[in-house]
Design a protein around this motif. Structure first.
Motif, short mmCIF file in Angstrom:
data_model
loop_
_atom_site.label_atom_id
_atom_site.label_comp_id
_atom_site.label_asym_id
_atom_site.label_seq_id
_atom_site.Cartn_x
_atom_site.Cartn_y
_atom_site.Cartn_z
N PRO A 70 0.87 -1.13 0.05
CA PRO A 70 0.14 0.20 0.02
C PRO A 70 0.89 1.27 -0.12
O PRO A 70 0.49 2.37 -0.55
CB PRO A 70 -0.88 0.08 0.99
CG PRO A 70 -0.34 -1.16 2.01
CD PRO A 70 0.44 -2.12 1.05
N GLN A 73 2.06 2.01 -3.58
CA GLN A 73 0.83 2.21 -4.25
C GLN A 73 0.41 3.87 -3.89
O GLN A 73 0.23 4.57 -4.93
CB GLN A 73 -0.53 1.46 -4.39
CG GLN A 73 -0.34 0.07 -4.68
CD GLN A 73 0.05 -0.13 -5.98
OE1 GLN A 73 -0.52 0.31 -6.96
NE2 GLN A 73 1.33 -0.45 -6.44
N ARG A 74 0.63 4.19 -2.86
CA ARG A 74 0.30 5.70 -2.38
C ARG A 74 1.69 6.45 -3.10
O ARG A 74 1.35 7.58 -3.61
CB ARG A 74 0.27 5.77 -1.03
CG ARG A 74 0.11 7.20 -0.78
CD ARG A 74 0.22 7.57 1.01
NE ARG A 74 1.39 7.41 1.05
CZ ARG A 74 2.08 6.80 2.32
NH1 ARG A 74 1.14 5.89 2.96
NH2 ARG A 74 3.17 6.93 2.69
N ARG A 77 0.67 6.69 -6.95
CA ARG A 77 -0.27 7.64 -7.14
C ARG A 77 0.35 9.29 -6.96
O ARG A 77 -0.01 10.07 -7.87
CB ARG A 77 -1.56 7.70 -6.08
CG ARG A 77 -2.29 6.47 -6.52
CD ARG A 77 -3.69 6.36 -5.53
NE ARG A 77 -3.61 6.32 -4.19
CZ ARG A 77 -3.01 5.19 -3.53
NH1 ARG A 77 -3.35 4.09 -4.18
NH2 ARG A 77 -3.00 5.29 -2.30
N ASP A 78 0.85 9.31 -5.87
CA ASP A 78 1.35 10.67 -5.57
C ASP A 78 2.39 11.19 -6.98
O ASP A 78 2.41 12.36 -7.34
CB ASP A 78 2.32 10.87 -4.38
CG ASP A 78 1.52 10.66 -3.14
OD1 ASP A 78 0.35 10.79 -3.20
OD2 ASP A 78 1.99 10.48 -1.96
#
Length: 90
Positions: A70, A73-74, A77-78
């Protein structure tokens, strides 16, 4: 020396470990420390990324592989949000 003798060998040895955040750590190392490595070690790092992600792959491709992490994945995205705001591509 710590990067060359300890960190890089550890990350390269564990780069295929899907059960832990090693793919993200390899990305973070490539982006944050890769430029400090001697040329031969930089090539080892690039080769490891290409082996995992494909020829000519940028380090960010490692985050795309870390689907069970996770935090990775963050981070992805950032990075993609920042890319969209700046109009650049990775």
């Amino acid at each position: 020396m710590l990067n060359v003798r300890v960190m890089l060998p550890y990350l390269l040895a564990r780069r295929t470990d899907e059960r832990a955040p090693h793919i993200r750590w390899l990305y973070q190392f490539a982006v944050g420390q890769g430029y400090r490595l001697p040329p031969g070690e930089q090539q080892r790092l690039r080769s490891a990324i290409e082996e995992r992600c494909g020829r000519g792959a940028a380090p960010i491709e490692l985050l795309r592989l870390a689907t069970d992490d996770p935090v990775a994945q963050r981070m992805l995205r950032d990075a993609e949000d920042e890319e969209a705001r700046s109009g650049t591509t990775t």
